[in-house]
Scaffold this motif. Structure first.
Motif, PDB file in Angstrom:
ATOM      1  N   LEU A  58       0.825  -1.219   0.000  1.00  0.00           N
ATOM      2  CA  LEU A  58       0.000   0.000   0.000  1.00  0.00           C
ATOM      3  C   LEU A  58       0.858   1.268   0.000  1.00  0.00           C
ATOM      4  CD1 LEU A  58      -2.754  -1.120   2.543  1.00  0.00           C
ATOM      5  CD2 LEU A  58      -2.729  -1.375   0.057  1.00  0.00           C
ATOM      6  N   ALA A  59       2.009   1.200  -0.660  1.00  0.00           N
ATOM      7  CA  ALA A  59       2.917   2.343  -0.728  1.00  0.00           C
ATOM      8  C   ALA A  59       2.502   3.355  -1.792  1.00  0.00           C
ATOM      9  CB  ALA A  59       4.341   1.857  -1.003  1.00  0.00           C
ATOM     10  N   LEU A  60       1.622   2.955  -2.685  1.00  0.00           N
ATOM     11  CA  LEU A  60       1.160   3.853  -3.742  1.00  0.00           C
ATOM     12  C   LEU A  60      -0.282   4.243  -3.481  1.00  0.00           C
ATOM     13  CD1 LEU A  60       2.583   1.967  -6.835  1.00  0.00           C
ATOM     14  CD2 LEU A  60       3.544   3.965  -5.709  1.00  0.00           C
ATOM     15  N   GLU A  61      -0.562   5.515  -3.729  1.00  0.00           N
ATOM     16  CA  GLU A  61      -1.924   6.003  -3.509  1.00  0.00           C
ATOM     17  C   GLU A  61      -2.286   6.988  -4.613  1.00  0.00           C
ATOM     18  OE1 GLU A  61      -4.563   8.160  -0.007  1.00  0.00           O
ATOM     19  OE2 GLU A  61      -2.448   7.750   0.342  1.00  0.00           O
ATOM     20  N   LEU A  62      -3.469   6.824  -5.176  1.00  0.00           N
ATOM     21  CA  LEU A  62      -3.969   7.728  -6.197  1.00  0.00           C
ATOM     22  C   LEU A  62      -4.678   8.876  -5.500  1.00  0.00           C
ATOM     23  CD1 LEU A  62      -4.511   8.364  -9.179  1.00  0.00           C
ATOM     24  CD2 LEU A  62      -6.526   6.907  -9.040  1.00  0.00           C
ATOM     25  N   LYS A  63      -4.131  10.085  -5.670  1.00  0.00           N
ATOM     26  CA  LYS A  63      -4.717  11.277  -5.053  1.00  0.00           C
ATOM     27  C   LYS A  63      -5.001  12.291  -6.135  1.00  0.00           C
ATOM     28  CE  LYS A  63      -3.050  11.088  -0.402  1.00  0.00           C
ATOM     29  NZ  LYS A  63      -2.501  11.852   0.694  1.00  0.00           N
ATOM     30  N   GLU A  64      -6.271  12.574  -6.336  1.00  0.00           N
ATOM     31  CA  GLU A  64      -6.723  13.506  -7.367  1.00  0.00           C
ATOM     32  C   GLU A  64      -6.090  13.137  -8.708  1.00  0.00           C
ATOM     33  OE1 GLU A  64      -6.339  17.552  -6.029  1.00  0.00           O
ATOM     34  OE2 GLU A  64      -7.200  17.033  -4.098  1.00  0.00           O
TER      35      GLU A  64
END
Length: 58
Positions: free
Chosen positions: A23-29
């Motif tokens: 879970l090191a990557l996150e889609l933000k906007e």
């Protein structure tokens, strides 16, 4: 080791986020954020990126 996302190539499809087991990557906007503290540098994100926007540097 670092994970770099080329923002000019990235289409923000979320494929990299979906395969990240830590879970090191996150889609933000309209950007993908990388938490280097969580990343285990497995390179799965790089392998699934359809546009080659991810680079894992050792």
């Amino acid at each position: 080791m670092t994970v770099t996302i080329n923002r000019n190539k990235c289409g923000y499809c979320g494929a990299c986020v979906a395969v990240c087991s830590t879970l090191a990557l996150e889609l933000k906007e309209v950007r993908i954020e990388v938490d280097e503290g969580l990343c285990n540098h497995c390179s799965f994100c790089k392998k699934v990126c359809p546009v080659g926007a991810i680079e894992v540097k050792r």
